[in-house]
Enzyme design. Structure first.
Site, PDB file in Angstrom:
ATOM      1  N   TYR A  66       0.941  -1.356  -0.016  1.00 50.26           N
ATOM      2  CA  TYR A  66      -0.055  -0.055  -0.010  1.00 50.26           C
ATOM      3  C   TYR A  66       0.971   1.196   0.013  1.00 50.26           C
ATOM      4  CZ  TYR A  66      -3.698  -3.183   1.166  1.00 50.26           C
ATOM      5  OH  TYR A  66      -4.659  -4.221   1.474  1.00 50.26           O
ATOM      6  N   PHE A 211     -12.876  -4.874   0.536  1.00 49.72           N
ATOM      7  CA  PHE A 211     -14.334  -4.364   0.107  1.00 49.72           C
ATOM      8  C   PHE A 211     -15.548  -4.819   0.837  1.00 49.72           C
ATOM      9  CE2 PHE A 211     -16.128  -3.260  -4.369  1.00 49.72           C
ATOM     10  CZ  PHE A 211     -16.035  -2.192  -3.893  1.00 49.72           C
ATOM     11  N   PRO A 212     -15.766  -4.465   2.138  1.00 50.71           N
ATOM     12  CA  PRO A 212     -16.867  -5.084   2.964  1.00 50.71           C
ATOM     13  C   PRO A 212     -18.169  -4.363   2.744  1.00 50.71           C
ATOM     14  CG  PRO A 212     -15.411  -3.900   4.397  1.00 50.71           C
ATOM     15  CD  PRO A 212     -14.661  -3.907   2.847  1.00 50.71           C
ATOM     16  N   GLY A 216     -23.850  -1.913  -4.370  1.00 55.13           N
ATOM     17  CA  GLY A 216     -24.248  -1.962  -5.811  1.00 55.13           C
ATOM     18  C   GLY A 216     -25.992  -1.587  -5.918  1.00 55.13           C
TER      19      GLY A 216
END
Length: 288
Positions: A66, A211-212, A216
């Site tokens: 990162y 990506f919890p 969408g």
């Protein structure tokens, strides 16, 4: 000062001996665009990390890739000397060649080098949880995990985790050493790793969904998710996190953000209690 705290989300014994609040913080977004370089607002990134600890978050997940290295450096700058109960998890196994570029590299000598460098950047004598960021297809998994086992035996790693693996790979790794955690893509809208979650739950292995809070189309106006959120005076993202916490006792969501306001919103999800009916209704949702 806020009353928001991570503790209502419950506690999990990571590796059997490290109690962490189940709602953690993922430190990928505090780097620059494309997870590359310094953040545009360095002071803001430091403020988010300090606010997370103030809100009771005691599990922070990062990686040497990162930035690369930037996220680990910021964590040290913001939080060292660390609170006694803070668990910092990091990862190795990616080489970064540019923004949004990720190249798996799991050669044992490289993994050893990255562990040593993470220890230096984080100013730690031992990393509580070190995760193989990706399985390098060019190197036997046994060799990759075996090197981490050697580093654990040397006292440089406390627990070993995996990322983006299937159940067979977890079992293969467990033939070499104990595995404390698995970090796979998983959220309310994307449950492709349901079988891995079920395996982790049955074995008492921490499941760290990255990506919890993706929702969408599930959060469209009038949707079950939106209606349930309104009923709790919450946001769809908060309901998505509450659903994850309810889904399995080994679940450790690590939502990330570079905003203190958004951090507070995420941590507030720890106090959202879904009814059985709400949980079942959300579980039945699909993106299709």
């Amino acid at each position: 000062m806020t009353d928001i705290q991570a503790a209502p989300g419950g506690t999990f014994q990571l590796g059997g001996d490290l109690p962490v609040h189940r709602l953690g913080y993922g430190a990928m977004q505090i780097t620059g665009p494309g997870v590359w370089g310094e953040p545009e607002d360095r002071d803001g990134a430091l403020a988010v990390l300090r606010a997370a600890v103030d809100l009771g978050v005691n599990f922070i997940d990062t990686a040497d890739s990162y930035g690369p290295y930037v996220s680990e450096e910021l964590i040290c700058e913001a939080l060292y000397p660390y609170p006694d109960d803070l668990v910092i998890a990091t990862k190795g196994g990616f080489v970064r060649t540019g923004p949004d570029q990720w190249v798996p590299l799991g050669r044992p000598a490289y993994l050893r080098q990255e562990v040593e460098m993470s220890l230096r950047r984080l100013r730690l004598e031992r990393i509580d949880l070190y995760q193989l960021h990706r399985v390098d297809p060019e190197v036997p998994l046994e060799d990759q995990v075996g090197e981490l086992r050697l580093l654990r035996d040397e006292g440089k790693i406390r627990h070993i985790g995996l990322s983006e693996v299937d159940s067979a790979q977890i079992e293969q790794a467990r033939d070499v050493t104990e595995i404390a955690s698995v970090q796979n893509l998983y959220n309310l809208a994307d449950r492709r790793h349901e079988a891995v979650l079920d395996y982790a739950t049955s074995q008492g292995i921490a499941f760290i969904p990255w990506f919890p809070i993706a929702t969408g189309k599930l959060a469209e106006p009038g949707s079950v998710l939106e209606q349930a959120a309104k009923g709790h005076s919450a946001t769809p993202a908060q309901l998505a996190l509450a659903w994850l916490l309810r889904r399995s006792p080994v679940m450790l969501p690590i939502p990330g953000t570079r905003s203190v306001r958004h951090l507070e919103e995420n941590v507030a999800a720890a106090a959202v209690q879904l009814t059985d009916e709400e949980f079942e209704s959300l579980s039945a949702l699909t993106e299709g």
